[in-house]
Scaffold this motif. Structure first.
Motif, short mmCIF file in Angstrom:
data_model
loop_
_atom_site.label_atom_id
_atom_site.label_comp_id
_atom_site.label_asym_id
_atom_site.label_seq_id
_atom_site.Cartn_x
_atom_site.Cartn_y
_atom_site.Cartn_z
N GLU A 1 0.79 -1.23 0.17
CA GLU A 1 -0.02 -0.01 0.12
C GLU A 1 0.96 1.37 -0.06
OE1 GLU A 1 -2.09 -3.07 2.91
OE2 GLU A 1 0.07 -2.25 2.41
N SER A 2 0.41 2.44 -0.54
CA SER A 2 0.87 3.62 -0.50
C SER A 2 -0.19 4.76 -0.66
CB SER A 2 1.77 3.73 -1.64
OG SER A 2 1.16 3.68 -2.71
N GLY A 3 0.39 5.90 -0.23
CA GLY A 3 -0.62 6.94 -0.40
C GLY A 3 -1.11 7.61 0.91
N GLY A 4 -0.93 7.12 2.12
CA GLY A 4 -1.45 7.51 3.28
C GLY A 4 -0.73 8.78 3.62
N GLY A 5 -1.26 9.57 4.64
CA GLY A 5 -0.50 10.83 5.04
C GLY A 5 -1.39 11.41 5.84
N LEU A 6 -0.94 12.90 6.11
CA LEU A 6 -1.64 13.83 6.84
C LEU A 6 -2.70 14.64 6.10
CD1 LEU A 6 -2.33 15.11 9.89
CD2 LEU A 6 -0.26 16.38 9.49
N VAL A 7 -3.73 15.02 6.52
CA VAL A 7 -4.92 15.64 5.62
C VAL A 7 -5.55 16.23 6.72
CG1 VAL A 7 -6.42 13.91 5.04
CG2 VAL A 7 -6.22 15.69 3.47
N GLN A 8 -6.14 17.47 6.25
CA GLN A 8 -6.96 18.25 6.90
C GLN A 8 -8.46 17.70 6.83
OE1 GLN A 8 -6.40 22.64 6.29
NE2 GLN A 8 -5.24 22.64 8.08
N ALA A 9 -9.21 17.89 7.74
CA ALA A 9 -10.90 17.42 7.56
C ALA A 9 -11.41 18.10 6.36
CB ALA A 9 -11.62 17.70 8.83
N GLY A 10 -12.34 17.38 5.59
CA GLY A 10 -12.72 17.84 4.47
C GLY A 10 -11.67 17.64 2.98
N GLY A 11 -10.56 17.19 3.32
CA GLY A 11 -9.38 17.09 2.22
C GLY A 11 -9.92 15.42 1.88
N SER A 12 -8.82 15.17 0.80
CA SER A 12 -8.74 13.84 -0.09
C SER A 12 -7.67 13.43 -0.06
CB SER A 12 -9.45 14.11 -1.41
OG SER A 12 -10.69 14.66 -1.44
N LEU A 13 -7.79 12.22 -0.30
CA LEU A 13 -6.41 11.27 -0.31
C LEU A 13 -6.94 10.07 -1.24
CD1 LEU A 13 -4.78 10.92 3.08
CD2 LEU A 13 -3.69 12.07 1.24
N ARG A 14 -5.79 9.57 -1.97
CA ARG A 14 -6.11 8.37 -2.97
C ARG A 14 -4.88 7.38 -2.48
NH1 ARG A 14 -5.79 7.06 -9.20
NH2 ARG A 14 -3.46 7.40 -8.89
N LEU A 15 -5.56 6.08 -1.85
CA LEU A 15 -4.64 5.04 -1.48
C LEU A 15 -4.29 4.45 -2.64
CD1 LEU A 15 -5.91 4.28 1.95
CD2 LEU A 15 -4.16 6.06 1.47
N SER A 16 -3.14 3.69 -2.79
CA SER A 16 -2.98 2.69 -3.95
C SER A 16 -2.45 1.27 -3.22
CB SER A 16 -1.78 3.11 -4.90
OG SER A 16 -2.16 4.27 -5.54
N CYS A 17 -2.55 0.37 -4.04
CA CYS A 17 -2.30 -1.06 -3.36
C CYS A 17 -1.71 -1.89 -4.71
CB CYS A 17 -3.20 -1.73 -2.67
SG CYS A 17 -2.75 -3.49 -2.27
N GLN B 1 0.89 -4.40 4.28
CA GLN B 1 1.52 -3.82 5.71
C GLN B 1 0.92 -2.91 6.01
OE1 GLN B 1 2.69 -3.01 2.78
NE2 GLN B 1 2.87 -0.86 3.17
N GLY B 2 -0.04 -2.12 5.48
CA GLY B 2 -0.84 -1.06 5.77
C GLY B 2 0.00 0.54 5.43
N THR B 3 -1.06 1.28 5.41
CA THR B 3 -0.69 2.61 5.18
C THR B 3 -1.36 3.60 6.20
OG1 THR B 3 -0.06 4.19 3.62
CG2 THR B 3 -2.09 3.29 3.33
N PRO B 4 -0.73 4.58 6.95
CA PRO B 4 -1.50 5.18 7.95
C PRO B 4 -2.34 6.53 7.13
CG PRO B 4 0.95 5.68 8.17
CD PRO B 4 0.78 4.64 6.96
N VAL B 5 -3.50 6.99 7.83
CA VAL B 5 -3.83 8.11 7.21
C VAL B 5 -4.51 8.80 8.43
CG1 VAL B 5 -6.16 8.91 6.41
CG2 VAL B 5 -4.82 6.99 5.22
N THR B 6 -4.05 9.75 8.67
CA THR B 6 -4.44 11.05 9.93
C THR B 6 -5.09 11.95 9.25
OG1 THR B 6 -2.39 10.19 11.09
CG2 THR B 6 -3.39 12.23 11.82
N VAL B 7 -6.32 12.25 9.72
CA VAL B 7 -7.05 13.53 9.70
C VAL B 7 -7.28 14.40 10.61
CG1 VAL B 7 -9.43 14.30 8.38
CG2 VAL B 7 -8.34 11.82 7.88
N SER B 8 -6.80 15.33 10.44
CA SER B 8 -6.85 16.39 11.56
C SER B 8 -8.16 17.44 11.43
CB SER B 8 -5.75 17.48 11.34
OG SER B 8 -5.41 18.22 10.16
N SER B 9 -8.61 17.78 12.61
CA SER B 9 -9.74 18.63 12.66
C SER B 9 -9.33 20.11 12.47
CB SER B 9 -10.45 18.19 14.08
OG SER B 9 -9.75 18.64 15.09
#
Length: 128
Positions: free
Chosen positions: A6-22, A120-128
């Protein structure tokens, strides 16, 4: 058996977008049904979305319907999870999973034990 990365995880603000790939390697990718699960801190791993081997069937958890989209590109041996309108409660480690399917079984299961192969997983963190 397939190997999944997996890839593409990360830190994003609430309301935002991410695209994960595997990306998968190993046996014929097109013969596999695929899914995304996630595990929030201190919680069990939960189903997010799944796509059948043909791509013709998809399943989503109610918590992500209308916000997340699962798709696959067999030419690239890759499954994607487009995540829009992210919320702090989406914060988790996201895992890709795969299961070989007979061509007559074109389902997109949301049941964790149906999937023997995991990334193995990819972390996603969404901040408020």
């Amino acid at each position: 058996q397939v190997q999944l990365v997996e890839s593409g995880g990360g830190l994003v603000q609430a309301g935002g977008s991410l695209r994960l790939s595997c990306k998968a390697s190993g046996r014929a990718f097109s013969e596999y049904a695929l899914a995304w699960f996630r595990q929030a801190p201190g919680k069990d791993r939960d189903f997010v979305a799944a796509v059948s081997r043909s791509g013709g069937s998809t399943t989503y958890d109610d918590s992500v319907k209308g916000r997340f989209t699962i798709s696959r590109d067999n030419a690239k041996n890759t499954v994607y999870l487009q995540m829009n309108n992210l919320k702090p409660e989406d914060t988790a480690v996201f895992y890709c999973a795969a299961v070989w399917r007979d061509p007559h079984i074109d389902c997109a299961s949301g049941i964790e034990f149906h999937y023997p192969d995991w990334g193995q997983g990819t972390p996603v963190t969404v901040s408020s």
